[in-house]
Design an enzyme around this catalytic site. Structure first.
Site, PDB file in Angstrom:
ATOM      1  N   ASP A 148     -13.982   6.400 -15.118  1.00 19.85           N
ATOM      2  CA  ASP A 148     -14.521   7.065 -13.929  1.00 19.85           C
ATOM      3  C   ASP A 148     -15.689   6.186 -13.487  1.00 19.85           C
ATOM      4  OD1 ASP A 148     -15.392   8.692 -11.946  1.00 19.85           O
ATOM      5  OD2 ASP A 148     -15.800  10.431 -13.193  1.00 19.85           O
ATOM      6  N   ASP A 194     -20.592   7.065 -22.773  1.00 14.64           N
ATOM      7  CA  ASP A 194     -21.238   6.726 -21.511  1.00 14.64           C
ATOM      8  C   ASP A 194     -22.476   5.895 -21.828  1.00 14.64           C
ATOM      9  OD1 ASP A 194     -21.044   7.985 -18.430  1.00 14.64           O
ATOM     10  OD2 ASP A 194     -22.995   7.144 -18.960  1.00 14.64           O
ATOM     11  N   CYS A 218     -14.911   8.064  -7.122  1.00 13.07           N
ATOM     12  CA  CYS A 218     -15.055   9.112  -6.107  1.00 13.07           C
ATOM     13  C   CYS A 218     -15.536   8.470  -4.817  1.00 13.07           C
ATOM     14  CB  CYS A 218     -15.982  10.228  -6.571  1.00 13.07           C
ATOM     15  SG  CYS A 218     -17.625   9.710  -7.084  1.00 13.07           S
TER      16      CYS A 218
END
Length: 431
Positions: A307, A263, A360
């Site tokens: 993601d 990340d 999301c």
């Protein structure tokens, strides 16, 4: 504390949130620190009032005629919690710590049970500037989708198949009313409770401490399952964050093969180490952005899982304050970040490999439109039909209601009883 004192406290916290533009959780925490007499049950009720007021901010404003924290909290107590005007008047008169008594205009507004003639975006509790995007995404179902995103979220758990199984966990968690969900074979759910009710603290359970389960919404579990990571594969989790999907992928791969968890923000990545140890995951290498070079992984990955950074419109149930803070500039920034991360991801995919693109969000611009752009600019990639994969992984029950032209799927609270999520799979051609 009696309800009157709790209402006053909730008004105080919501005022702090609204006037100083503070996140809700720190504001609640600071209030609790400065009011030590309030027990955990009191803090739960106060938090529930504040979060529910934010969930229904638009419709409460229309129904009460005021956007002020006082009427938002009182409206929540009367309308969303179903206590009615008579009970509120009792509460306001029984405790010196209660808010001031209602004036004539307030009483009239709170006594009106009618919800007719609300504009669609108001009834759905969606910011007005976002409403056209909701209509584009959901058509005639837009109001119902907005209302579902304004409800409370359940607690979803993922069975760690490396250490346990769902049937065993259902027995061990029967005392908190955990139930099996209807899509994935790994998910358990503790349904949201209404009003002042308190949810269980599942992190205190033996099963959590021993790594038998993790907290993870079923939509996130579905996305990890649809990526179809196989034992022995090489996988790059490019936006790993705290590692929830990394852990799910590792379980799918039965601890075989290799996952590289990365990340760009090392603070987001920090919790992954403790979670890996607790879950007995052994096939993950954590790549610290400050010291790691990902170049050796280029064109070597069977799967790159993204993601992607997004607006978070799909998780408004859990973060209702973010709904009203979202701006057009923030959306534009997320779109640019998504383009960059997709363009970075393609460099690591080997011939015949694939990219799993996940957000999301429920906004088409962040989902199907991004996939369409990527495919138009990268002729060596092609869309993979996510519905076909869904049928293979989960069967033909509970198929997603929303499918893009390129075969991506959108999950929503109203249709799949999950957070709002988007999933698309992009395969790199072999010739």
């Amino acid at each position: 504390m009696k309800d009157g004192g709790r209402l006053s406290a909730a008004i105080e916290v919501l005022t702090e949130v609204e006037t100083r533009h503070r996140p809700v959780q720190p504001a609640l925490r600071d209030w609790g620190t400065s009011h030590r007499f309030a027990g955990s049950g009191d803090r739960t009720v106060i938090g529930n009032l504040v979060f529910d007021a934010l969930r229904h901010k638009s419709s409460l404003t229309a129904r009460t005629g005021s956007s002020e924290p006082r009427m938002q909290i009182l409206g929540t107590y009367v309308f969303a919690w179903g206590n009615g005007i008579d009970r509120l008047k009792e509460v306001l008169g029984e405790d010196p710590h209660s808010p001031e008594a209602l004036n004539e205009a307030e009483e009239s507004a709170l006594a009106n049970e009618s919800v007719d003639d609300l504009e669609p975006e108001v009834a759905a509790d969606v910011p007005a500037w976002l409403w056209p995007y909701f209509e584009a995404a959901f058509g005639d179902n837009a109001v119902n989708e907005g209302k579902a995103l304004a409800t409370r979220a359940p607690i979803d758990l993922r069975t760690n198949s490396l250490k346990s199984d769902r049937e065993k966990l259902l027995k061990r968690l029967a005392h908190v009313n955990a139930e099996a969900t209807s899509i994935t074979p790994t998910a358990l759910r503790i349904k949201a409770k209404p009003g002042a009710s308190r949810m269980p603290h599942v992190q205190a359970e033996e099963g959590y401490r021993k790594g038998w389960f993790e907290l993870q919404d079923e939509a996130s579990q579905i996305a990890a399952a649809l990526a179809c990571a196989k034992p022995g594969e090489q996988v790059l989790d490019l936006c790993a964050g705290g590692g929830g999907k990394t852990l799910a992928l590792a379980a799918t791969m039965d601890n075989k093969g290799q996952i590289y968890a990365y990340d760009s923000d090392r603070l987001r990545l920090a919790p992954i180490h403790e979670r890996l140890q607790r879950s007995s995951v052994r096939n993950v290498q954590v790549r610290d952005p400050a010291s790691s070079n990902l170049d050796p992984l280029k064109e070597a990955m069977d799967l790159v899982f993204i993601d992607a950074p997004c607006t978070g419109t799909g998780v408004w149930r859990r973060r209702p304050d973010s709904k009203w803070k979202l701006s057009e500039k923030a959306l534009a920034d997320r779109l640019e970040e998504q383009r960059k991360v997709l363009d970075t991801a393609k460099e690591f995919v080997k011939l015949g490999g694939r990219i799993a693109y996940v957000t999301c969000s429920i906004l088409p611009q962040e989902n199907g439109d991004q996939v369409k752009r990527f495919l138009a600019e990268n002729s060596d990639f092609e869309a993979v039909d996510a519905i076909a994969i869904w049928k293979h992984v989960f069967g033909e029950d509970r198929l997603p209601a929303y499918v893009t032209e390129e075969g991506g799927v959108t999950l929503t609270p109203a249709t799949t009883e999950t957070d709002g999520f988007f999933f698309a799979l992009l395969g790199r051609k072999t010739d």
